[in-house]
Scaffold this motif. Structure first.
Motif, PDB file in Angstrom:
ATOM      1  N   ILE A 185       0.762   0.342   3.163  1.00 46.23           N
ATOM      2  CA  ILE A 185       2.116   0.581   2.601  1.00 46.23           C
ATOM      3  C   ILE A 185       2.865  -0.698   2.911  1.00 46.23           C
ATOM      4  O   ILE A 185       3.601  -0.799   3.882  1.00 46.23           O
ATOM      5  CB  ILE A 185       2.846   1.760   3.287  1.00 46.23           C
ATOM      6  N   GLY A 186       2.624  -1.709   2.076  1.00 48.23           N
ATOM      7  CA  GLY A 186       3.026  -3.062   2.442  1.00 48.23           C
ATOM      8  C   GLY A 186       4.509  -3.318   2.313  1.00 48.23           C
ATOM      9  O   GLY A 186       5.063  -3.264   1.216  1.00 48.23           O
ATOM     10  N   LEU A 187       5.160  -3.662   3.433  1.00 47.11           N
ATOM     11  CA  LEU A 187       6.581  -3.992   3.356  1.00 47.11           C
ATOM     12  C   LEU A 187       6.830  -5.287   2.585  1.00 47.11           C
ATOM     13  O   LEU A 187       7.926  -5.521   2.092  1.00 47.11           O
ATOM     14  CB  LEU A 187       7.183  -4.093   4.755  1.00 47.11           C
ATOM     15  N   VAL A 192      10.637  -5.553  -3.623  1.00 46.16           N
ATOM     16  CA  VAL A 192      11.039  -5.714  -5.024  1.00 46.16           C
ATOM     17  C   VAL A 192      10.986  -4.428  -5.823  1.00 46.16           C
ATOM     18  O   VAL A 192      10.287  -3.481  -5.482  1.00 46.16           O
ATOM     19  CB  VAL A 192      10.189  -6.788  -5.741  1.00 46.16           C
ATOM     20  N   GLU A 193      11.723  -4.469  -6.915  1.00 42.63           N
ATOM     21  CA  GLU A 193      11.815  -3.336  -7.830  1.00 42.63           C
ATOM     22  C   GLU A 193      12.261  -3.899  -9.182  1.00 42.63           C
ATOM     23  O   GLU A 193      13.186  -4.694  -9.225  1.00 42.63           O
ATOM     24  CB  GLU A 193      12.875  -2.363  -7.267  1.00 42.63           C
ATOM     25  N   PRO A 194      11.611  -3.491 -10.287  1.00 43.18           N
ATOM     26  CA  PRO A 194      12.110  -3.977 -11.581  1.00 43.18           C
ATOM     27  C   PRO A 194      13.529  -3.441 -11.766  1.00 43.18           C
ATOM     28  O   PRO A 194      13.796  -2.295 -11.428  1.00 43.18           O
ATOM     29  CB  PRO A 194      11.160  -3.335 -12.606  1.00 43.18           C
ATOM     30  N   HIS A 200      16.922  -1.133   0.238  1.00 37.05           N
ATOM     31  CA  HIS A 200      15.472  -1.211   0.442  1.00 37.05           C
ATOM     32  C   HIS A 200      15.018   0.067   1.153  1.00 37.05           C
ATOM     33  O   HIS A 200      14.999   0.155   2.375  1.00 37.05           O
ATOM     34  CB  HIS A 200      15.100  -2.506   1.169  1.00 37.05           C
ATOM     35  N   ALA A 201      14.684   1.061   0.304  1.00 36.73           N
ATOM     36  CA  ALA A 201      14.500   2.426   0.798  1.00 36.73           C
ATOM     37  C   ALA A 201      13.249   2.580   1.664  1.00 36.73           C
ATOM     38  O   ALA A 201      13.266   3.321   2.650  1.00 36.73           O
ATOM     39  CB  ALA A 201      14.438   3.385  -0.389  1.00 36.73           C
ATOM     40  N   THR A 202      12.160   1.901   1.305  1.00 37.02           N
ATOM     41  CA  THR A 202      10.931   2.067   2.096  1.00 37.02           C
ATOM     42  C   THR A 202      11.150   1.525   3.503  1.00 37.02           C
ATOM     43  O   THR A 202      10.720   2.124   4.492  1.00 37.02           O
ATOM     44  CB  THR A 202       9.752   1.339   1.424  1.00 37.02           C
ATOM     45  N   GLY A 356       1.033   4.494  -5.350  1.00 36.71           N
ATOM     46  CA  GLY A 356       1.985   3.382  -5.372  1.00 36.71           C
ATOM     47  C   GLY A 356       3.029   3.382  -4.260  1.00 36.71           C
ATOM     48  O   GLY A 356       3.871   2.492  -4.243  1.00 36.71           O
ATOM     49  N   TYR A 357       2.968   4.340  -3.327  1.00 32.96           N
ATOM     50  CA  TYR A 357       3.849   4.208  -2.151  1.00 32.96           C
ATOM     51  C   TYR A 357       3.563   2.830  -1.558  1.00 32.96           C
ATOM     52  O   TYR A 357       2.414   2.513  -1.266  1.00 32.96           O
ATOM     53  CB  TYR A 357       3.498   5.232  -1.065  1.00 32.96           C
ATOM     54  N   GLY A 358       4.553   2.052  -1.352  1.00 29.76           N
ATOM     55  CA  GLY A 358       4.310   0.730  -0.776  1.00 29.76           C
ATOM     56  C   GLY A 358       4.024  -0.345  -1.806  1.00 29.76           C
ATOM     57  O   GLY A 358       3.919  -1.509  -1.470  1.00 29.76           O
TER      58      GLY A 358
END
Ligand SMILES: Nc1nc2c(c(=O)[nH]1)N[C@H]1C(S)=C(S)[C@@H](COP(=O)(O)OP(=O)(O)OC[C@H]3O[C@@H](n4cnc5c(=O)[nH]c(N)nc54)[C@H](O)[C@@H]3O)O[C@H]1N2
Ligand SMILES: Nc1nc2c(c(=O)[nH]1)N[C@H]1C(S)=C(S)[C@@H](COP(=O)(O)OP(=O)(O)OC[C@H]3O[C@@H](n4cnc5c(=O)[nH]c(N)nc54)[C@H](O)[C@@H]3O)O[C@H]1N2
Ligand SMILES: [Mo]
Length: 767
Positions: A185-187, A192-194, A200-202, A356-358
């Protein structure tokens, strides 16, 4: 001294304010509500004023002298000639008309895959597609480089809900006990987010999950694919062996009668057809943990114990996008879902799966289901398309047939490429093959703010504005914030907005009014905001009027009262909340996929050996598995020429991380420039020796700008370190035809020659 003023803005890597002094952007500060901002924003001021900005319209010399199709083998090598905007627009409009009249709209390739910028109105690719649709259509691309195999397989298995939303972090925090993360679950990725990110919720939620005592397993070749503080157990499995591990887990469940037969019969179809395969009755090979251990090099005992633990505990199974950007990538998602179904707790809090978590910031973010403002491209009258990653095949094999998700298709004959907001010389696999394919069309037109490798390989380059040179609204379907993006400065040099360029072309071609709908920038932004606001109101979410939004700088949609649990309605009433699959249930065996008769994607999840991985013959010559994952320091190739990315380079080259065992065996020291190569190509990179990589695996992230020693030449040494000179260009399978970048083998050696200069961040040669 004048005081600084601040302009509100947003980018894929987070919302921010631009610090302005004397009319110049001199710095940035992150959006106050974002508690975990990404450092990548700091690269923006320097990128804005970079030497590599495209300053005015440019045309490749021989194209200008000799017309369309002239010396196309010289693309990337020839100098450019500056022309006026008036001349450039006329050249482009005339050429579009010529190709349309002579070969039809299908001959225009405008798929233009790419992330462009966060603003939704000035979204470059959407502007291009809208323009080409109104011009009569074009050949498009379907699915995404991110998740193509996933896009193909998920609708067959769980319906469209397979893309998410996945169960939200708050519910996992409350009820979860175990998180098994294939691909981590890579920080680095959740920066990023389109459409941009207001928070940065995660980054916010993972420490909370840890605080609740959830145990994490990180199955990945890089230990830092999960954050240190999660204290995850690291399974440094061989890359691409995940399906084997999952089968070993599934086998253990069955052998111990721990699979949930009731769930499998009530909510799924086809377990009866999968079970004989799992037990080895169809192919003579039981998928035991011992079998999986041979393929993955994870001890059988660990696999067995984990299966027993998963059966006991509330378990979320995560599968990163990366696992399906590999040969037979479809199988990784299918088997993730099958394993989760066998546990029987899909649809209950703290359980289930997520693909796709992470992989992006917003997955798991608790938010209301409201659609953000968006620009609509409209219908493509030509109805022509290719699977996203088959661009080189399209150019090299006109008229040839191919299979795609059950369809018999053929490649159209391409005469013109129009790219706006993407960088195929960053993103496509086997760049040497792309260099060859790129010679095929008569004309290549690119809009770009910077002289990327794609711009350099074009015939006509039109300078586009960057995000801070225009107004916009930033918003993503997985973020709670919609952000105002204020113009900070006037366009630099002769740059123009993509929208204005297309408006100008549409005027030449006689459809300006239909293209603009009579709206200017401000009116369009207000329009797409109002449409989204009305849709939100239908869902009882009241948002402020546009003026108030603009004044405020953002809107924040409220946090939901209840956690979201994926497929909970389906679990409650599988008849009423049928899935969008042929059976209405989760398909562990798919009659439909089976009917396609594909050897590389049979009717149920299957271990299919990748063509290139540490277990294959190719490893005798190229013994290192190359992970070309997403970069920590930028978004793809964006901002590679600026602060955060530049600071990571070694002697100007992209860092390649390798284990000390592999380094020692090759007499490579930390900080050395190394040559990384295979039969497809060679590049230079800077060695970083670590103990965080599995031996036998190296990491060279994507995004270093392709900088060939002999531009335009097939097989030229890339002196800067773009891994796509090494990756293979074949589909994941006939089903998804997705990119297979994560199935690549290479060799590495110390580079002993004289170090070539990096030239890619300068202006290209001109006359
Ligand atoms: N080996 C390997 N390759 C990969 C991947 C991998 O994991 N490994 N990942 C793949 C994935 S998941 C993806 S999504 C792709 C990403 O590939 P791309 O999305 O093509 O990469 P970007 O660098 O984001 O390219 C966007 C381009 O748009 C330009 N741009 C920005 N704003 C504007 C604008 O307003 N107007 C115009 N005209 N241009 C603008 C930027 O300067 C940039 O050059 O790469 C893929 N390639
Ligand atoms: N900072 C930053 N964040 C990004 C992006 C970016 O460019 N920069 N790009 C964004 C985009 S467009 C996308 S699509 C997502 C992609 O999200 P992902 O596809 O999840 O990202 P990757 O970084 O390619 O891979 C994540 C990790 O998977 C591991 N991995 C690779 N192959 C295997 C395998 O075979 N098995 C296992 N178990 N693990 C493997 C690698 O160690 C890698 O670090 O990231 C997004 N996030
Ligand atoms: Mo992506």
């Amino acid at each position: 001294m004048t005081a600084s003023v601040y302009k509100k803005h947003s980018a894929h890597w987070g919302a921010f304010e631009a610090e302005m002094k004397d009319g110049k952007v001199i710095g940035v500060r992150p959006f106050a509500k974002d508690e975990h901002p990404s450092a990548i924003v700091e690269s923006m001021p320097e990128a804005l004023y970079a030497e590599s900005r495209v300053q005015q319209p440019m045309v490749r010399k021989n194209w200008l002298d000799g017309g369309p199709g002239s010396t196309t083998e010289r693309r990337g090598a020839e100098p450019f000639v500056p022309v006026s905007w008036d001349d450039a627009l006329k050249l482009v409009a005339d050429e579009l008309q010529r190709v349309k009249n002579t070969y039809g709209n299908e001959a225009i390739f405008g798929g233009s895959y790419g992330w462009s910028s966060a603003g939704r109105f000035h979204h470059a690719k959407t502007q291009l597609k809208r323009f080409l649709n109104l011009f009569g259509g074009f050949t498009d691309q379907v699915y995404s480089y991110s998740n193509a195999a996933g896009h193909a397989i998920l609708p067959h298995v769980v319906g469209h809900g397979g893309y998410g939303p996945f169960s939200s972090w708050d519910g996992i925090a409350e009820h979860g006990e175990l998180f098994v993360a294939f691909g981590g679950i890579g920080l680095k990725n959740t920066q990023v987010e389109p459409g941009g990110a207001g928070e940065h919720a995660t980054h916010k939620w993972l420490p909370i999950l840890k605080g609740k005592g959830i145990r994490f397993i990180n199955i990945s070749p890089c230990i830092d694919d999960t954050a240190d503080y999660l204290d995850a157990e690291w399974w440094a499995a061989r890359p691409n062996s995940d399906v084997a591990i999952m089968l070993g887990l599934a086998h253990t469940l069955v052998k111990n009668d721990l699979h949930d037969i009731q769930f499998l019969s009530k909510y799924c179809v086809g377990f009866d057809k999968f079970l004989p395969y799992l037990l080895g009755k169809t192919d003579g090979q039981a998928k035991t943990p011992e079998w999986a251990a041979k393929l993955s090099e994870v001890p059988a005992e660990d696999i067995r114990n984990l299966a027993l633990e998963m059966a006991k505990k509330n378990t979320v199974i995560g599968c990163a996008y990366s696992l399906q950007r590999a040969d037979h990538g479809e199988q990784t998602y299918w088997m993730t879902i099958t394993l989760s179904a066998m546990l029987g707790r899909i649809g209950t809090p703290g359980n289930g799966f997520g693909c796709g978590y992470g992989s992006m910031n917003g997955y798991g973010n608790p938010r209301l289901d409201v659609s953000p403002p968006n620009m609509i491209a409209g219908e493509n009258p030509a109805r022509s398309f290719i699977p996203v990653a088959r661009i080189a095949d399209l150019l090299l094999k006109p008229g040839e047939p191919y299979q795609f998700n059950g369809m018999d298709r053929y490649y159209p004959d391409t005469h013109l490429i129009y790219w706006c907001g993407g960088n195929p010389f960053h993103h496509h696999q086997d760049l040497n093959r792309l260099v060859e394919a790129w010679r095929k069309p008569d004309t290549i037109i690119v809009h770009e703010p910077w002289w990327t490798a794609t711009a350099r390989h074009a015939d006509i380059v039109l300078p586009a504005t960057t995000t801070m040179e225009r107004n916009d609204v930033g918003a993503s379907g997985r973020d709670r914030f919609w952000m105002v993006m204020e113009k900070a400065i006037e366009p630099l040099h002769q740059a123009r907005n993509d929208f204005d360029i297309f408006s100008g072309l549409a005027a030449h071609l006689g459809f300006r009014k239909t293209f603009t709908e009579g709206r200017n920038e401000r009116e369009w932004i207000r329009h797409i905001y109002d449409v989204a606001r009305k849709q939100a109101a239908k869902k009882k979410v009241e948002l402020p009027a546009f003026e108030q939004f603009w004044e405020n700088g953002y809107v924040e949609t409220p946090e939901p009262d209840e956690p979201f649990v994926m497929l909970s309605e389906f679990r409650m009433d599988p008849e009423r909340y049928k899935l969008n699959t042929p059976s209405g249930k989760i398909e562990i065996f798919s009659e439909k996929i089976d009917s396609f008769g594909y050897d590389d994607c049979p009717g149920h999840p299957t271990w299919l050996e990748p063509k290139e991985w540490l277990g294959s013959r190719v490893a005798e010559r190229f013994p290192l598995h190359l992970i070309s994952n997403q970069p920590r320091t930028r978004l793809h190739a964006q901002m590679d020429h600026s602060k955060i990315s530049r600071e990571s380079k070694i002697q100007g080259r992209e860092p390649v991380r390798l284990n000390e065992v592999d380094a020692r065996a090759r007499c490579i020291a930390d900080g050395d420039v190394v040559k990384v190569y295979n039969d497809r190509g060679a590049l230079l990179a800077g060695a970083v020796i670590v103990d965080s990589m599995r031996p036998g695996v190296i990491e060279l992230s994507t995004g270093a700008w392709y900088d060939p020693l002999e531009p335009g030449q097939i097989g030229a040494l890339d002196v800067h370190g773009n891994p796509n000179v090494l990756t293979p260009d074949h589909g994941t399978s006939k089903l998804g035809q997705g990119p297979s970048a994560h199935s690549t083998l290479v060799e590495v050696e110390k580079f002993k020659g004289e170090l070539p200069e990096i030239k890619i961040f300068r202006q290209p040669p001109r006359v």
